[in-house]
Design a protein around this motif. Structure first.
Motif, short mmCIF file in Angstrom:
data_model
loop_
_atom_site.label_atom_id
_atom_site.label_comp_id
_atom_site.label_asym_id
_atom_site.label_seq_id
_atom_site.Cartn_x
_atom_site.Cartn_y
_atom_site.Cartn_z
N ARG A 13 11.87 -18.53 -0.36
CA ARG A 13 12.74 -17.46 0.11
C ARG A 13 11.90 -16.29 0.63
NH1 ARG A 13 16.57 -13.73 -3.78
NH2 ARG A 13 17.81 -12.72 -2.14
N GLY A 14 12.22 -15.80 1.84
CA GLY A 14 11.42 -14.72 2.39
C GLY A 14 12.18 -13.82 3.34
N ASN A 15 11.65 -12.64 3.53
CA ASN A 15 12.18 -11.69 4.51
C ASN A 15 11.10 -11.45 5.56
OD1 ASN A 15 13.68 -9.71 5.84
ND2 ASN A 15 12.94 -8.08 4.50
N LEU A 16 11.50 -11.49 6.83
CA LEU A 16 10.56 -11.45 7.94
C LEU A 16 10.59 -10.14 8.73
CD1 LEU A 16 11.22 -15.09 9.12
CD2 LEU A 16 9.02 -14.23 8.25
N HIS A 17 11.29 -9.12 8.21
CA HIS A 17 11.38 -7.85 8.95
C HIS A 17 11.61 -6.74 7.93
CE1 HIS A 17 13.42 -5.58 12.58
NE2 HIS A 17 12.50 -4.84 11.96
N THR A 18 10.56 -5.95 7.69
CA THR A 18 10.61 -4.90 6.68
C THR A 18 9.61 -3.81 7.05
OG1 THR A 18 11.03 -6.57 4.97
CG2 THR A 18 10.41 -4.41 4.20
N HIS A 19 9.91 -2.57 6.63
CA HIS A 19 9.05 -1.44 6.97
C HIS A 19 8.59 -0.70 5.72
CE1 HIS A 19 9.86 -1.92 11.24
NE2 HIS A 19 11.11 -2.18 10.89
N SER A 20 7.45 -0.03 5.86
CA SER A 20 6.87 0.73 4.77
C SER A 20 6.49 2.13 5.27
CB SER A 20 5.62 0.01 4.23
OG SER A 20 4.51 0.20 5.11
N THR A 21 5.84 2.88 4.42
CA THR A 21 5.39 4.23 4.80
C THR A 21 4.33 4.21 5.89
OG1 THR A 21 3.90 4.15 2.89
CG2 THR A 21 5.98 5.35 2.62
N ARG A 22 3.85 3.03 6.26
CA ARG A 22 2.90 2.96 7.38
C ARG A 22 3.60 3.16 8.73
NH1 ARG A 22 -1.67 -1.56 5.64
NH2 ARG A 22 -2.65 -0.23 4.06
N SER A 23 4.93 3.10 8.73
CA SER A 23 5.69 3.53 9.91
C SER A 23 6.85 4.40 9.43
CB SER A 23 6.13 2.35 10.78
OG SER A 23 6.98 1.45 10.08
N ASP A 38 10.30 -8.79 -7.39
CA ASP A 38 11.21 -8.68 -8.54
C ASP A 38 12.62 -9.16 -8.20
OD1 ASP A 38 9.05 -7.65 -9.87
OD2 ASP A 38 9.75 -5.57 -9.88
N ALA A 39 12.97 -9.17 -6.91
CA ALA A 39 14.28 -9.67 -6.48
C ALA A 39 14.28 -11.18 -6.28
CB ALA A 39 14.71 -8.96 -5.20
N GLY A 40 13.15 -11.85 -6.53
CA GLY A 40 13.11 -13.30 -6.47
C GLY A 40 12.62 -13.89 -5.16
N TYR A 41 11.98 -13.07 -4.32
CA TYR A 41 11.46 -13.57 -3.05
C TYR A 41 10.08 -14.19 -3.26
CZ TYR A 41 15.13 -11.19 -0.36
OH TYR A 41 16.33 -10.79 0.18
N ASP A 42 9.78 -15.19 -2.44
CA ASP A 42 8.48 -15.85 -2.49
C ASP A 42 7.49 -15.26 -1.49
OD1 ASP A 42 9.08 -18.12 -4.39
OD2 ASP A 42 10.62 -18.48 -2.87
N PHE A 43 7.99 -14.73 -0.36
CA PHE A 43 7.09 -14.14 0.62
C PHE A 43 7.79 -13.01 1.35
CE2 PHE A 43 9.24 -17.46 3.07
CZ PHE A 43 9.52 -16.83 4.28
N LEU A 44 6.97 -12.15 1.97
CA LEU A 44 7.48 -11.00 2.70
C LEU A 44 6.55 -10.69 3.85
CD1 LEU A 44 9.50 -8.55 2.80
CD2 LEU A 44 7.75 -7.29 1.52
N ALA A 45 7.13 -10.42 5.02
CA ALA A 45 6.37 -9.89 6.15
C ALA A 45 6.66 -8.39 6.25
CB ALA A 45 6.77 -10.59 7.44
N ILE A 46 5.63 -7.58 6.13
CA ILE A 46 5.75 -6.14 6.37
C ILE A 46 5.44 -5.92 7.84
CG2 ILE A 46 4.85 -3.86 5.83
CD1 ILE A 46 4.40 -4.76 2.99
N THR A 47 6.46 -5.49 8.58
CA THR A 47 6.38 -5.46 10.05
C THR A 47 6.54 -4.02 10.55
OG1 THR A 47 8.75 -5.97 10.11
CG2 THR A 47 7.22 -7.82 10.32
N VAL A 194 15.47 -15.86 4.90
CA VAL A 194 15.27 -17.24 5.33
C VAL A 194 14.79 -18.07 4.16
CG1 VAL A 194 14.86 -16.79 7.78
CG2 VAL A 194 12.95 -16.66 6.17
N MET A 195 15.17 -19.34 4.16
CA MET A 195 14.69 -20.32 3.19
C MET A 195 13.84 -21.33 3.96
SD MET A 195 15.95 -19.24 0.32
CE MET A 195 15.78 -20.60 -0.82
N VAL A 196 12.54 -21.26 3.74
CA VAL A 196 11.57 -21.99 4.55
C VAL A 196 10.99 -23.16 3.77
CG1 VAL A 196 9.42 -21.79 5.86
CG2 VAL A 196 11.01 -19.85 5.77
N GLU A 197 11.04 -24.34 4.35
CA GLU A 197 10.52 -25.53 3.69
C GLU A 197 9.06 -25.75 4.09
OE1 GLU A 197 12.96 -28.98 3.82
OE2 GLU A 197 14.68 -27.96 2.91
#
Length: 294
Positions: A13-23, A38-47, A194-197
Motif C-alpha cells: 500500500r502506498g501514496n504517490l503524491h505528498t508534500h512536506s515543509t520542503r515545499s 503508522d497508518a499502515g502504508y508500506d511506501f510513500l513518495a514525497i513529491t 495504490v496497492m502495488v504488486e
C-alpha cells in the motif's frame, strides 16, 4: 489460458503524491513518513514542488518501517490555458535537475523517461487538460483518477474522464488514487492510495510494478484477484454493493447486490477496446482497476 492481472503477489500500500515543509506542506519529511507508516502504508513518495526556491528531492530517510520513493512534482510552462503543468515523477534519482526544462514540458517528459522515472499527470481535472494535451505532452505512465486534496481545494477530484479518453485512443495508461497531502488542517491524508504488486519491497520493484500496471487504486475496498481468459474477466474482492465494468463509449456492465465478492464479466461487448473495473461499498468507498485492453 488464464492471464492473472492481480492477485499474484501480496500488494504493498502506498501514496504517490505528498508534500512536506520542503515545499508547501506543513510537516517535515520525517513527520510525513511517520504518519503514513503508522497508518499502515508500506511506501510513500514525497513529491515536493520543484519550483523556486527549488527544494532538494527527498531521497533518504531515518524513519524505519516504510519505504521512501524519491519523487517530485514538476511545473513546466505551460498548458494551453497558460497554466503550469503539474507532473508527478517517482523513482527520481538523487541529483536530478529539471531546471533546463522549465519552459519545455515535452523535454521534461523525455528527461524523466531517460532517468527511468515513473510519470503521472496530477489532478488533471484541476488543470483542465484533455487527451490531446497529454498526447502532445509526451508518454506518461498514469493519470490521477482520484485526488483527495482536490476534494478540499476545487472539488475536481475525478480524472477518469481523461484516463478513459486515453484508453479509447489506444494508450496503455494507468489510473492512480492519491492524497496530495499537505497536512495544513484539512483532512487530505489517508483517503486514496495504490496497492502495488511488487516482487519485493524495494524502490526498483515498486517502480517496475507501477510501470507494468501491476496495481489498483483504492479508497478502502480490496481487489483480491483479477484474471482474464479468452472470453471473460474474473474478479474477486472484499464485500461491495456494486461492481461496474466500463469500456469505450457507453459500453458498460454492472452487477448490483448485497456483499458481492466476485463477478464474471463477458468480454464480447468490450472487444476492440478496453475494460476497467470499479467496485463500490455501501458507504461509497471505491476501488478501481487499470484499463485492460482486449
Amino acid at each position: 489460458m488464464t492471464r492473472h492481472l492481480l492477485g499474484v503477489h501480496p500488494p504493498l500500500r502506498g501514496n504517490l503524491h505528498t508534500h512536506s515543509t520542503r515545499s508547501d506542506g506543513h510537516l517535515r519529511p520525517d513527520e510525513v513518513l511517520t504518519w503514513y507508516r503508522d497508518a499502515g502504508y508500506d511506501f510513500l513518495a514525497i513529491t515536493d514542488h520543484q519550483v523556486e526556491p527549488r527544494p532538494t528531492i527527498t531521497t533518504s530517510s531515518s524513519v524505519d518501517g516504510i519505504l521512501l520513493i524519491p519523487g517530485g512534482e514538476f511545473h513546466p510552462e505551460s498548458t494551453r490555458h497558460g497554466d503550469r503543468w503539474h507532473i508527478i515523477a517517482a523513482g527520481v534519482p538523487a541529483g536530478f535537475d529539471a531546471t533546463a526544462f522549465d519552459h519545455d514540458p515535452t523535454g521534461l517528459i523525455r528527461h524523466l523517461h531517460a532517468a527511468e522515472a515513473w510519470v503521472s499527470i496530477a489532478h488533471p481535472s484541476g488543470q483542465g487538460v484533455d487527451a490531446t494535451d497529454v498526447e502532445q505532452l509526451g508518454p506518461v505512465h498514469a493519470v490521477e483518477i482520484y485526488n483527495e486534496r482536490s476534494r478540499w481545494w476545487d472539488e475536481r477530484v475525478d480524472g477518469w474522464y481523461l484516463a478513459d479518453a486515453l484508453a479509447s485512443r489506444g494508450h496503455h495508461i494507468g489510473g492512480v488514487a492519491v492524497d496530495d497531502a499537505h497536512f495544513d488542517g484539512r483532512p487530505d491524508h489517508g483517503h486514496g492510495w495504490v496497492m502495488v504488486e511488487a516482487t519485493d519491497r524495494t524502490v526498483d520493484a515498486v517502480i517496475g510494478a507501477l510501470k507494468d500496471g501491476r496495481y489498483y487504486a483504492s479508497q478502502g475496498p480490496r481487489i483480491d484477484a483479477l484474471s482474464l481468459t479468452a472470453d471473460t474477466l474474473r474478479l474477486r474482492c472484499t464485500p461491495v454493493e456494486a461492481i461496474f465494468a466500463a469500456g469505450r463509449g457507453q459500453t458498460v456492465r454492472s452487477v448490483i447486490g448485497d456483499n458481492l465478492v466476485e463477478a464474471e464479466i463477458p468480454l464480447a461487448s468490450f472487444r476492440g477496446g478496453y475494460i476497467r473495473i470499479t467496485i463500490r461499498t455501501s458507504s461509497g468507498q471505491r476501488a478501481w482497476s487499470n484499463p485492460i485492453h482486449v
